[in-house]
Design a protein around this motif. Structure first.
Motif, PDB file in Angstrom:
ATOM      1  N   PRO A 159       0.817  -1.208   0.000  1.00  0.00           N
ATOM      2  CA  PRO A 159       0.000   0.000   0.000  1.00  0.00           C
ATOM      3  C   PRO A 159       0.859   1.270   0.000  1.00  0.00           C
ATOM      4  N   LEU A 161       1.197   5.068   0.987  1.00  0.00           N
ATOM      5  CA  LEU A 161       0.610   6.005   1.931  1.00  0.00           C
ATOM      6  C   LEU A 161       0.379   7.365   1.276  1.00  0.00           C
ATOM      7  N   LEU A 275       3.640   1.082   3.054  1.00  0.00           N
ATOM      8  CA  LEU A 275       3.347   0.413   4.330  1.00  0.00           C
ATOM      9  C   LEU A 275       3.541  -1.087   4.132  1.00  0.00           C
ATOM     10  N   LEU A 291      -1.574  -1.378  11.445  1.00  0.00           N
ATOM     11  CA  LEU A 291      -1.625  -1.234   9.989  1.00  0.00           C
ATOM     12  C   LEU A 291      -2.871  -0.470   9.555  1.00  0.00           C
ATOM     13  N   GLN A 292      -4.013  -0.830  10.125  1.00  0.00           N
ATOM     14  CA  GLN A 292      -5.262  -0.166   9.740  1.00  0.00           C
ATOM     15  C   GLN A 292      -5.256   1.288  10.181  1.00  0.00           C
ATOM     16  N   LEU A 295      -3.215   3.395   7.721  1.00  0.00           N
ATOM     17  CA  LEU A 295      -3.973   3.600   6.486  1.00  0.00           C
ATOM     18  C   LEU A 295      -5.089   4.614   6.688  1.00  0.00           C
ATOM     19  N   ASP A 296      -5.793   4.547   7.813  1.00  0.00           N
ATOM     20  CA  ASP A 296      -6.869   5.501   8.094  1.00  0.00           C
ATOM     21  C   ASP A 296      -6.322   6.919   8.214  1.00  0.00           C
ATOM     22  N   THR A 298      -3.567   8.245   6.858  1.00  0.00           N
ATOM     23  CA  THR A 298      -3.138   8.779   5.577  1.00  0.00           C
ATOM     24  C   THR A 298      -4.342   9.080   4.683  1.00  0.00           C
ATOM     25  N   ALA A 299      -5.396   8.263   4.784  1.00  0.00           N
ATOM     26  CA  ALA A 299      -6.603   8.543   4.003  1.00  0.00           C
ATOM     27  C   ALA A 299      -7.236   9.862   4.439  1.00  0.00           C
TER      28      ALA A 299
END
Length: 305
Positions: A159, A161, A275, A291-292, A295-296, A298-299
């Motif tokens: 993924p 980022l 990531l 990990l989640q 991702l949250d 950066t989103a």
């Protein structure tokens, strides 16, 4: 044939360790809640299995032979290692830990300001951050998650980022002293602070910036060179020159006015931070949650831009 194949039991070694530590079969029996004769029998059986005398029977007690002393040291070390491992496993069960490997700049300017949020959400998880500014190899390290600057090929498998977005930055005092800085020719005349890529890193440098901006070869002027982006930014803040700003890392410094962007249209490349689940075959709730969360975050950062 190993001694284990000769049926030397862990219990025999425990009886031996207790008797050797106390130098008394009677005291060992009390600690083990056994009898003196049972301890004596266990020791005699162990000596027969090994073919070595471990104790010398003396008046009102025993003492270790040279072989017994050597075995005692090894058995104590072995039991200590087992006990330490069991304690560590119990602590991990009660307080799971996740190990993150990243570079100095990502840790300082992206991860650390946001980490208190993760700790509020998951106070039971211990987070350990390891940093490195060189080429990363997480496979032989005790790493759960790696957040690293990746080339285009790597980012097809992990993924992304955020993209690499770069633009010149300086301090307000530097701009007041040397401004206006209204073109590439003027930019090239000023001290440009450089982040080295002497270990094969692929991030944008000043020659690449000038080449992509205007198709010209940048002739390097005397400048300061750093192998640590955090130190480079400190030099920029101190007014020692112009540095390359990376979107996603210097955002808070721009928002606070500590730094000023000299180009409102950043250059974007297909490189960026990725990531990486360092050991995808090893699962844990702590790693999954970390990990989640990354991702949250950066989103949300992309959505707010």
């Amino acid at each position: 044939m190993s001694l284990l194949n000769r049926t030397v039991s862990p219990n025999s070694l425990r009886v031996f360790e207790t008797a050797a530590r106390l130098l008394s079969f009677t005291a060992a029996a009390r600690e083990l809640r056994s009898t003196q004769s049972a301890v004596s029998q266990q020791i005699r059986s162990l000596e027969q299995q090994l073919g070595l005398p471990l104790f010398e029977r003396i008046y009102r007690g025993v003492r270790l032979t040279d072989a017994g002393q050597a075995l005692f040291v090894s058995v104590q070390d072995g039991f200590a290692t087992i006990e330490h491992t069991l304690e560590r496993l119990q602590q991990q069960q009660q307080h799971p830990r996740v190990n993150i490997l990243t570079d100095f700049s990502f840790a300082a300017y992206w991860l650390m300001p946001r980490l208190p949020q993760f700790r509020r959400l998951h106070p039971q998880i211990d987070v350990r951050i390891m940093t490195n500014q060189g080429v990363f190899d997480w496979r032989d390290k005790e790493v759960d998650v790696a957040i690293v600057f990746c080339d285009e090929r790597t980012l097809t498998t992990v993924p992304r980022l955020f993209h690499e977005e770069v633009f010149p930055v300086c301090s307000p005092a530097f701009l007041q002293q040397h401004g206006p800085i209204d073109g590439l020719a003027r930019l090239a005349d000023l001290p440009l602070l450089t982040l080295t890529a002497d270990q094969g890193q692929s991030w944008m440098d000043w020659p690449g910036y000038f080449q992509q901006r205007a198709g010209i070869n940048y002739l390097q002027s005397p400048e300061l060179t750093f192998n640590n982006y955090t130190l480079l930014l400190q030099a920029v803040i101190a007014g020692q020159g112009i540095g390359m700003g990376w979107g996603g890392l210097v955002d808070s410094l721009l928002d606070s006015g500590i730094l000023i962007a000299l180009d409102t249209q950043p250059l974007r490349s297909q490189r960026g931070y990725g990531l990486i689940d360092a050991h995808p075959k090893v699962s844990s709730d702590a790693k999954r949650l970390l990990l989640q969360w990354v991702l949250d975050c950066t989103a949300q950062q992309v959505d707010s831009q």
